[in-house]
Design an enzyme around this catalytic site. Structure first.
Site: not given
Length: 269
Positions: A9-10, A72-74, A151, A183, A185
């Site tokens: 993931d990011s 990670c969706n992006t 984050e 997302c 997150h």
């Protein structure tokens, strides 16, 4: 040696998927990589996201995982097919599982989607939803301020509530009955988002459905873990490890309290 499921993931968002995998598949070893040094991915050009995802996958492949999960969706939206073409193991994304969960949940046929700029710009969720149920009405909204809050570990502060309320205030004008948290997150903000949207709007996280898909693929390929040994999970982050480790430990709770865990900060390029 037990082969792991590699999840990337990011940042910390993919831990929502990790938690579901640990719950549904407790015997599976997990290797997690959070690219906290370069988060968020949402505002970045697609070519950067593809490049970062390739770098992480190249790093994770050294551990010989049996599956890669792009949590990670992006990255799922812009890099999934690229990664599938580069490796010879299953690669799972989070968009189609989330879409399927929303289709099961909606009664009104109006589905909301919130995500990063990159995910919403890609139209990936709308495409996935209408591929299965063309009659659906999809209302999408980019919420770029949410990932930085997560984050930093700011899940339920008064400032967080104001940011969420400002981002979602006019979504309630639509007659949607479910909202996809597009997302990974965003489930960290579930309580706040639910408070803003109201009890009549069900929040859909892709984590549960993604874990089910992982289980199905591993079962069909006869790769489910069979060892009675307690798996040793490995967590990597590319940035400052303190906050990452705190959020991971708080979020995963009992799922890692009784299991050995290795925490590392690698260097990738």
């Amino acid at each position: 040696m037990q082969q792991a499921i590699a999840i990337l993931d990011s940042g910390v968002g993919g831990l929502t998927v990790v938690k579901e995998v640990m719950r549904q598949l407790p015997q599976e070893k997990i290797i997690y990589f959070g690219d906290t040094a370069r988060t968020p991915y949402g505002p970045r050009p697609s070519e950067d996201v593809v490049s970062f995802t390739r770098q992480i996958v190249d790093y994770l492949i050294q551990f010989s995982p049996k599956m890669i999960v792009i949590a990670c969706n992006t990255a799922t939206a812009v890099a999934l097919e690229d990664i599938r073409s580069r490796v010879n193991i299953p690669v799972v994304g989070v968009i189609h599982p989330g879409a399927r969960a929303a289709i099961k949940a909606t009664k009104t046929g109006i589905v909301g989607v919130i995500g990063t700029d990159g995910t919403i710009r890609s139209g990936a969720y709308e495409h996935a939803l209408k591929q299965i149920a063309p009659q659906l009405q999809v209302v999408s909204r980019a919420c770029p301020d949410f990932v930085p809050l997560v984050e930093k570990g700011q899940f339920r502060t008064s400032h967080t509530y104001k940011v969420v309320e400002r981002a979602l205030y006019d979504l309630k004008d639509n007659a949607m009955d479910c909202l996809i948290l597009g997302c990974t997150h965003y489930p960290f903000l579930t309580e706040t988002i639910s408070e803003v949207m109201g009890p009549e709007v069900a929040l859909i996280s892709s984590a549960d459905e993604t874990a089910r898909e992982i289980s199905t693929i591993l079962y069909q390929s006869n790769q489910l873990a069979r060892s009675d040994e307690t798996p040793i999970h490995q967590f990597f982050c590319s940035g400052e490890p303190g906050m990452f480790r705190k959020i991971a430990q708080d979020w995963l709770g009992d799922h890692i309290l009784l299991q050995p865990v290795v925490w590392q900060s690698p260097s990738i390029s």
